[in-house]
Write an enzyme that holds these catalytic residues in place. Structure first.
Site, short mmCIF file in Angstrom:
data_model
loop_
_atom_site.label_atom_id
_atom_site.label_comp_id
_atom_site.label_asym_id
_atom_site.label_seq_id
_atom_site.Cartn_x
_atom_site.Cartn_y
_atom_site.Cartn_z
N LYS B 158 0.83 -1.21 0.00
CA LYS B 158 0.00 0.00 0.00
C LYS B 158 0.86 1.26 0.00
CE LYS B 158 -4.24 -1.28 2.32
NZ LYS B 158 -5.09 -0.97 3.46
N GLY B 164 -8.35 5.72 -0.92
CA GLY B 164 -9.35 5.56 -1.96
C GLY B 164 -9.07 4.39 -2.90
N GLY B 165 -8.29 3.42 -2.44
CA GLY B 165 -8.07 2.22 -3.24
C GLY B 165 -7.00 2.37 -4.31
N HIS B 208 -16.15 -4.39 3.27
CA HIS B 208 -15.77 -3.02 3.61
C HIS B 208 -16.96 -2.37 4.28
CE1 HIS B 208 -11.98 -1.87 1.34
NE2 HIS B 208 -12.06 -3.18 1.30
N HIS B 235 -11.67 -1.51 -6.34
CA HIS B 235 -11.67 -0.71 -5.12
C HIS B 235 -12.53 0.54 -5.20
CE1 HIS B 235 -8.57 -3.40 -3.78
NE2 HIS B 235 -7.81 -3.07 -4.79
N LYS B 237 -16.34 2.00 -5.09
CA LYS B 237 -17.66 1.54 -4.64
C LYS B 237 -18.72 1.76 -5.71
CE LYS B 237 -16.23 2.88 -0.05
NZ LYS B 237 -16.19 4.02 0.86
N ARG B 292 -14.02 13.86 5.28
CA ARG B 292 -14.94 14.67 4.45
C ARG B 292 -16.29 13.99 4.44
NH1 ARG B 292 -15.12 10.70 0.63
NH2 ARG B 292 -13.14 9.78 0.08
#
Lengths: 70, 445
Positions: B158, B164-165, B208, B235, B237, B292
């Site tokens: 990562k 945010g994937g 998730h 990743h 949605k 946010r």
């Protein structure tokens, strides 16, 4: 003279050929960024690159000629 | 409360934020690029300021131009929406320096949660469970191999500055490491400006699930239940729901406790979302905090009756949460994201909307920024609309949302509606037994 045209609206992200290169059908020629995705345009035709009509960062529309082959 | 705010965003979220402002009698200042001059968010605003050329780097990400528009229009506060400048600590700081209220967390909180490793170190020390893994960046691929052997395959690389994937790669065998390590570093550098990557244990067949929280300036934090976000492709949605069909009372208690502790630990102010990954052992691990308003916030609004944008505005105006409690969750809500893309090839589909019909019904909410004749631009992301349905039971919601999607007409471009319908009709989705592999499994079929 034959042209490779865009099939999508977007911004030229990368040009993968240069003037004088031989392009064969199925070869990747340009990456276009559209809606935050990268779309790789593949040539359906073959030939020698005579002219490149666009630069990286240019906005192009569907059917705009990008690369001229002879 | 504020008298005038600037909305530093576009599309459906700019329209959605403006709606709450209008209900509260707050004047709205829109900003727009040349590509958005005729957009709905501009038409419904009280004032609008042009930002220039369409690329986001020249328009919606140009902090200086947006601050100037806010000062010139005498707006008191800026709502950043999601994406764009919403998680940019420099922008939040720039607002503060110009005596403009940033409707969101402090720059310090954004910075801390943007640094995945710093967040892992801090939160694990405070008892928030994080995915087993390393809290330091890897020096090179040799160290990556050594660390992966220690953790046991499969592992996940990562980007330390990621989110945010983006900038992630699952590594199943040692011989995949060299290539994926290099790719991941490259993506980390190109997307986030920093090459650093780290290693976590890969959670197999995960769900998730995230928890909505609000925090005020005195440190009071409330949670607003969970949202299930396991329907994803690459990743990203696609469908979200609240509550989660997977979560029982025990797991819910663990999730909300960890989320509240996370927000309390950093003194989080305003609306935020704590994301968790949950494996087959049903143990939740902290994944990241989105500092946010989330795209999928409407499902929480539908089951709680709250207006989260109103809550954001109140907190930014200094109203405290003390004396309030988490509202009871009532019924069920599902959100489908309608994207401008081919439902089979996923190729983006920019173009002009030649005909538009969006149904209306009780319990149905469609957030969008669309108009007939509107040009969906290739410069921006492909989210066209969010279709949200509330009902007493999940079965009722499923039936209603499938029917609503069937009634929508967006002609002139392709949309992913056929894919949404396929997912909603899938047996594992209907049972609620799905995980993040659902979409890839459906695509192979």
């Amino acid at each position: 003279m034959k042209s490779i045209c865009s099939n999508i609206d977007g911004v030229i992200a990368e040009i993968k050929v240069k003037v004088g290169d031989e392009v064969i059908p199925g070869q990747e020629v340009v990456d276009v960024e559209s809606m935050k995705s990268i779309i790789t345009l593949v040539s359906e035709i073959g030939g020698i690159v005579r002219e490149i009509k666009v630069s990286e960062g240019d906005f192009i529309g569907e059917d705009d000629p990008l690369v001229i082959l002879e | 409360m504020f008298k005038k705010i600037l909305i530093a965003n576009r599309g459906e979220i700019a329209v959605r934020v403006a709606r709450t402002c209008k209900q509260l009698g707050i004047a709205v200042v829109a900003v727009y690029s040349d590509a958005d001059a005729d957009a709905l968010h501009v038409k419904i605003a009280d004032e609008a300021y042009p930002l220039g050329e369409p690329p986001v780097s020249k328009s919606y990400l140009n902090a200086g131009k947006i601050i100037r528009a806010a000062l010139e229009s005498r707006a008191e506060a800026i709502h950043p929406g999601y994406g764009l400048l919403s998680e940019n600590p420099h922008f939040s700081r720039l607002c503060r320096e110009n005596n403009l209220v940033f409707i969101g967390p402090t720059p310090e909180a954004i910075e801390l949660m943007g640094d995945k490793l710093a967040a892992r170190r801090l939160l694990s020390a405070k008892g928030v469970p994080v995915v087993p893994g390393h809290n330091e960046p890897l020096a090179d691929e040799v160290e990556a191999l050594r660390a992966a052997a220690e953790l046991g395959y499969p592992v996940m690389l990562k980007a330390a500055a990621g989110g945010g994937g983006i900038g992630m790669a699952a590594v199943h065998k040692p011989d995949e490491m060299a290539r994926l390590y290099k790719e991941c570093c490259f993506r980390a550098k190109s997307s986030f400006g920093k090459e650093a990557v780290y290693l976590e244990k890969l959670v197999v067949n995960p769900r998730h699930i995230e928890v909505q929280i609000l925090g005020d300036k005195e440190g009071t934090v409330l949670h607003f239940h969970e949202r299930e976000c396991s329907v994803q492709r690459r990743h990203q949605k696609i469908i979200e729901e609240a509550p989660s069909p997977f979560v029982d009372d025990l797991l819910r208690e663990k999730l909300v406790r960890a989320a509240v502790r996370c927000a309390e630990t950093i003194g989080y102010e305003n609306a935020g979302t704590v994301e968790f990954i949950i494996g087959e052992d049903r143990e939740p691990y902290f994944l990241e905090m989105n500092t946010r308003l989330q795209v999928e916030h409407p499902v929480t609004e539908m089951i709680t009756g709250l207006d989260l944008v109103h809550e954001q505005l109140k907190i930014a105006a200094g109203v405290l949460l003390s004396g309030r409690e988490t509202p009871r969750a009532d019924g069920w809500a599902i959100e489908c994201r309608v994207y401008a893309e081919d439902p089979e090839t996923f190729r983006p589909s920019p173009g002009v909307i030649t005909a538009l019909f969006l149904p209306e019904d009780d319990g149905l909410r469609i957030d969008h920024g669309l108009l007939p004749g509107y040009k969906v631009s290739a410069f921006y992301d492909p989210l066209l609309a969010k279709v949200i349905v509330w009902g007493v039971t999940r079965e009722h919601v499923l039936e209603k949302i499938i029917s609503a999607l069937g009634e929508i007409r967006i002609d002139g471009i392709k949309t992913n509606i056929p894919l949404l319908q396929k997912i909603l009709s899938d047996g594992s989705f209907r049972e609620g037994s799905y995980n993040t592999n659902l979409v890839s499994r459906l695509l192979v079929q």
